[in-house]
Design a protein around this motif. Sequence first.
Motif, short mmCIF file in Angstrom:
data_model
loop_
_atom_site.label_atom_id
_atom_site.label_comp_id
_atom_site.label_asym_id
_atom_site.label_seq_id
_atom_site.Cartn_x
_atom_site.Cartn_y
_atom_site.Cartn_z
N LEU A 71 13.00 30.01 -94.30
CA LEU A 71 14.09 29.06 -94.01
C LEU A 71 14.39 29.03 -92.52
N ASP A 72 14.45 30.21 -91.91
CA ASP A 72 14.71 30.26 -90.47
C ASP A 72 13.55 29.66 -89.68
N MET A 73 12.34 29.85 -90.18
CA MET A 73 11.19 29.25 -89.52
C MET A 73 11.28 27.73 -89.58
N PHE A 74 11.75 27.21 -90.71
CA PHE A 74 11.96 25.76 -90.83
C PHE A 74 12.99 25.29 -89.81
N PHE A 75 14.06 26.05 -89.64
CA PHE A 75 15.08 25.66 -88.66
C PHE A 75 14.52 25.66 -87.24
N VAL A 76 13.70 26.63 -86.93
CA VAL A 76 13.08 26.68 -85.60
C VAL A 76 12.20 25.46 -85.38
N LEU A 77 11.40 25.12 -86.39
CA LEU A 77 10.53 23.93 -86.27
C LEU A 77 11.38 22.66 -86.12
N PHE A 78 12.48 22.59 -86.86
CA PHE A 78 13.36 21.43 -86.71
C PHE A 78 13.92 21.35 -85.30
N LEU A 79 14.34 22.47 -84.74
CA LEU A 79 14.91 22.47 -83.39
C LEU A 79 13.89 22.01 -82.36
N CYS A 89 22.77 37.88 -82.19
CA CYS A 89 23.36 36.91 -81.25
C CYS A 89 24.68 36.44 -81.87
N THR A 90 25.76 37.14 -81.56
CA THR A 90 27.03 36.91 -82.24
C THR A 90 27.65 35.55 -81.90
N TRP A 91 27.13 34.87 -80.90
CA TRP A 91 27.64 33.54 -80.55
C TRP A 91 27.03 32.45 -81.44
N MET A 92 26.01 32.77 -82.20
CA MET A 92 25.28 31.75 -82.95
C MET A 92 26.18 30.99 -83.94
N SER A 93 27.00 31.69 -84.69
CA SER A 93 27.82 31.03 -85.71
C SER A 93 28.81 30.05 -85.08
N ASP A 94 29.46 30.48 -84.00
CA ASP A 94 30.46 29.62 -83.37
C ASP A 94 29.81 28.35 -82.81
N TRP A 95 28.71 28.52 -82.11
CA TRP A 95 28.08 27.35 -81.49
C TRP A 95 27.37 26.49 -82.52
N ILE A 128 14.59 8.91 -91.58
CA ILE A 128 14.09 10.29 -91.53
C ILE A 128 14.62 11.00 -90.29
N ILE A 129 14.50 10.36 -89.14
CA ILE A 129 14.91 10.98 -87.88
C ILE A 129 16.42 11.21 -87.84
N ASN A 130 17.18 10.19 -88.17
CA ASN A 130 18.62 10.29 -87.99
C ASN A 130 19.31 11.11 -89.07
N VAL A 131 18.82 11.05 -90.30
CA VAL A 131 19.40 11.90 -91.34
C VAL A 131 19.09 13.37 -91.07
N ALA A 132 17.88 13.64 -90.58
CA ALA A 132 17.52 15.03 -90.23
C ALA A 132 18.44 15.55 -89.12
N LEU A 133 18.68 14.72 -88.11
CA LEU A 133 19.55 15.14 -87.00
C LEU A 133 20.99 15.34 -87.45
N GLN A 146 24.02 20.99 -90.11
CA GLN A 146 25.00 21.51 -91.08
C GLN A 146 24.42 22.73 -91.80
N LEU A 147 23.13 22.66 -92.13
CA LEU A 147 22.47 23.77 -92.82
C LEU A 147 22.34 24.98 -91.90
N ILE A 148 22.10 24.73 -90.62
CA ILE A 148 22.01 25.84 -89.66
C ILE A 148 23.35 26.56 -89.57
N ALA A 149 24.45 25.79 -89.51
CA ALA A 149 25.78 26.41 -89.47
C ALA A 149 26.03 27.21 -90.74
N TRP A 150 25.65 26.65 -91.88
CA TRP A 150 25.80 27.37 -93.15
C TRP A 150 25.01 28.67 -93.13
N ARG A 151 23.79 28.62 -92.61
CA ARG A 151 22.94 29.82 -92.56
C ARG A 151 23.57 30.90 -91.70
N CYS A 152 24.10 30.51 -90.56
CA CYS A 152 24.69 31.50 -89.65
C CYS A 152 25.95 32.13 -90.25
N LEU A 153 26.73 31.33 -90.97
CA LEU A 153 27.98 31.84 -91.54
C LEU A 153 27.74 32.72 -92.76
#
Length: 300
Positions: free
Chosen positions: A134-142, A209-215, A255-260, A265-272
């Motif tokens: 899942l985190d690898m997917f987020f990295v590829l998305f970024l 990286c404790t700043w990840m959730s906030d940002w 595809i582009i705009n819905v992904a963006l 939102q999923l990244i924030a959920w993952r961090c929290l």
Amino acid sequence: MELDGIIDNFMASYLKEGEPYLNTAHGTLIDYWDGSGHYCMYLMMVTAIVWGQSYKEVGLYWAGSILNSMVVFMPGNVSGKYGSNVKSSYFLNIPYVLFPILVALKCLKQRPETNVERADVVAAQKKSIWKRPLDMFFVLFLVFAILISFLRMAVALKSPASIAVYYLKNVEPYFQDPVLYPMIQALVYWFYFVPYFVAAIYGFFNPGCTWMSDWALLSAGASAQAQFSHIGSSLHSRTPYIYRVPSDGLTAFWIINVALMVVPQLIAWRCLTWPAFFEVKPCPSEIRDGKSSLEQRKDK
């Protein structure tokens, strides 16, 4: 609602004499977001304050959302086709810049209380990115988001490159709209979102990286507002027909705009929801000797 003809003669005077740039598709969409998304966030923050609870998460999300709205809206008002018709009511927007900054600073100073077993922290932070699909997917998305942000920035600045010309003509002609809101949003993505994307990639590879959730919350709020306004304006009847999304480009556009919009939102959920990896600073000796430490605890 008046802009879309649902009600009549309720805000007509203000739309004409106060803030005429709200008559644009972008103005219509940010009004919808203010009256729904931001309204719900205000209720949540007020409820938390009354009940003596923390409003940190919703406060950061709201701050990211409204700051993105203002950073695009205010420059667009004075530089787009309505720039020669700006009136004193324009300055009513200044509190919507100052207060979110104060709220964001207050929330960023608050550190979350994490009740995570040290053994769970060691196990989580020892896990390589290659074992976290899942985190690898987020990295590829970024990485994808960085490339798309660069392309859209080039498109907004009217790059003669063939790929930029093709994208502008076949996917998002809205970037040509003389109101300039889409161009400014593209520049905001490049100059503000992309540095966060790069930092987030680093955060997924390096535990603690404790700043990840906030940002991530700030970014999620900003992304939600940005994409809601951009998607809606690209399709809205108040946008001239020649600047709306052509039928041939609808699939790529969605595809582009819905992904963006959705993936942040999923990244924030993952961090929290995974504080063991993001909210606790690593102890190098425990991470290195994690296996032996855990075994020793089990023996005890």
